[in-house]
Design a protein around this motif. Structure first.
Motif, PDB file in Angstrom:
ATOM      1  N   UNK A  48       0.840  -1.206   0.000  1.00 28.22           N
ATOM      2  CA  UNK A  48       0.000   0.000   0.000  1.00 28.22           C
ATOM      3  C   UNK A  48       0.872   1.253   0.000  1.00 28.22           C
ATOM      4  N   UNK A  49       1.993   1.204   0.722  1.00 23.28           N
ATOM      5  CA  UNK A  49       2.914   2.339   0.753  1.00 23.28           C
ATOM      6  C   UNK A  49       3.553   2.555  -0.621  1.00 23.28           C
ATOM      7  N   UNK A  50       3.892   1.469  -1.303  1.00 21.80           N
ATOM      8  CA  UNK A  50       4.435   1.588  -2.659  1.00 21.80           C
ATOM      9  C   UNK A  50       3.398   2.206  -3.587  1.00 21.80           C
ATOM     10  N   UNK A  51       2.151   1.805  -3.454  1.00 18.44           N
ATOM     11  CA  UNK A  51       1.071   2.417  -4.251  1.00 18.44           C
ATOM     12  C   UNK A  51       1.021   3.921  -4.021  1.00 18.44           C
ATOM     13  N   UNK A  52       1.124   4.315  -2.754  1.00 15.75           N
ATOM     14  CA  UNK A  52       1.078   5.745  -2.420  1.00 15.75           C
ATOM     15  C   UNK A  52       2.226   6.503  -3.083  1.00 15.75           C
ATOM     16  N   UNK A  53       3.430   5.946  -2.981  1.00 12.68           N
ATOM     17  CA  UNK A  53       4.605   6.601  -3.556  1.00 12.68           C
ATOM     18  C   UNK A  53       4.512   6.693  -5.078  1.00 12.68           C
ATOM     19  N   UNK A  54       4.043   5.632  -5.710  1.00 16.94           N
ATOM     20  CA  UNK A  54       3.891   5.636  -7.166  1.00 16.94           C
ATOM     21  C   UNK A  54       2.895   6.702  -7.621  1.00 16.94           C
ATOM     22  N   UNK A  55       1.828   6.845  -6.884  1.00 19.49           N
ATOM     23  CA  UNK A  55       0.795   7.827  -7.258  1.00 19.49           C
ATOM     24  C   UNK A  55       1.281   9.255  -7.037  1.00 19.49           C
ATOM     25  N   UNK A  56       1.877   9.508  -5.867  1.00 23.88           N
ATOM     26  CA  UNK A  56       2.300  10.873  -5.526  1.00 23.88           C
ATOM     27  C   UNK A  56       3.387  11.368  -6.465  1.00 23.88           C
ATOM     28  N   UNK A  57       4.306  10.474  -6.849  1.00 22.56           N
ATOM     29  CA  UNK A  57       5.484  10.917  -7.585  1.00 22.56           C
ATOM     30  C   UNK A  57       5.450  10.563  -9.072  1.00 22.56           C
TER      31      UNK A  57
END
Length: 249
Positions: free
Chosen positions: A106-115
């Motif tokens: 889920x954290x990887x998903x967040x990072x991929x979306x934000x950046x």
């Protein structure tokens, strides 16, 4: 302010068939919470040796290194595996550590979306620009949830224009994710624009000869590109240039 890293009176020597070679001599350095420190020095001055001691790949010959947090390392090259897509490249550290969990993904998903990489997660490294590859490399490092980032000349393989843009990207990611960082570089402008403090190394055996606290007049949010336009930037640049010339002799 609390120190995240403290290097105290550190010496490092290596032994060869020709005898003892002293690389680091009486090194003292601190990294404070919320800060970025740049280590600037002539070629061969021992910058990589300092990073290797911080990651505990090698131990100091004498002195102490105190680290209050988990280290993440971003290499000079992105080292992406060409046969793995972007998402699989990012998860490789978690795979090695056997720490792939629902929360980590889920954290990887967040990072991929934000950046800006969500739409590219199933592409392959060869399909990405140099700047995007460096963003992937940083997200791969962040995926293991480090407290401190070690940046080993992370932009040196990029052309000048891309280097400026990517340094902005990486700086903003570090600040938004509330990480501390040590940046090793030979680029004076990069050191001034990205860091809160620049430590200047002498030639080998290296010690820190000067420490410059970077205080730039900036309106609004600081970024490396904006920092280069500050009125004090050129003065810092000229002073650091003169010091490096002296210490490289």
């Amino acid at each position: 302010m609390a120190n995240i890293i403290e290097i105290k009176n550190v010496y490092k020597s290596f032994y060869t068939t020709e005898g003892e070679i002293s690389v680091i001599e009486d090194l003292n350095l601190t990294l404070e919470k919320g800060k970025i420190v740049a280590i600037l020095g002539p070629s061969g001055s021992g910058k990589s040796t300092i990073l290797n001691m911080l990651t505990q790949l090698i131990k100091p010959t004498k002195g102490t290194i105190e680290i209050n947090g988990k280290i993440g390392y971003m290499f000079q090259k992105d080292n992406l595996l060409e046969w793995r897509n972007i998402r699989d490249n990012i998860t490789i550290g978690l795979e090695i550590q056997k720490k792939i969990t629902k929360e980590a993904l889920a954290e990887i998903d967040r990072l991929l979306k934000i950046y800006g990489l969500w739409d590219f997660q199933y592409r392959y490294p060869r399909e990405l620009s140099g700047g995007m590859r460096q963003r992937v490399a940083l997200i791969r490092t962040l995926a293991t949830d480090p407290d401190i980032l070690l940046l080993d000349e992370p932009f040196s393989a990029l052309d000048y224009q891309t280097r400026l843009l990517v340094s902005d990207d990486i700086y903003q990611i570090i600040k938004r994710e509330h990480k501390e960082a040590i940046l090793v570089t030979h680029d004076i402008g990069e050191a001034i624009s990205m860091s809160d403090k620049v430590c200047v190394l002498s030639k080998r055996p290296a010690t820190i000869k000067q420490v410059h606290v970077i205080d730039l007049t900036i309106e609004g949010e600081r970024t490396p590109l904006i920092a280069r336009k500050a009125p004090e930037f050129q003065d810092y640049f000229d002073q650091l240039w003169r010091e490096l010339e002296v210490y490289a002799e």
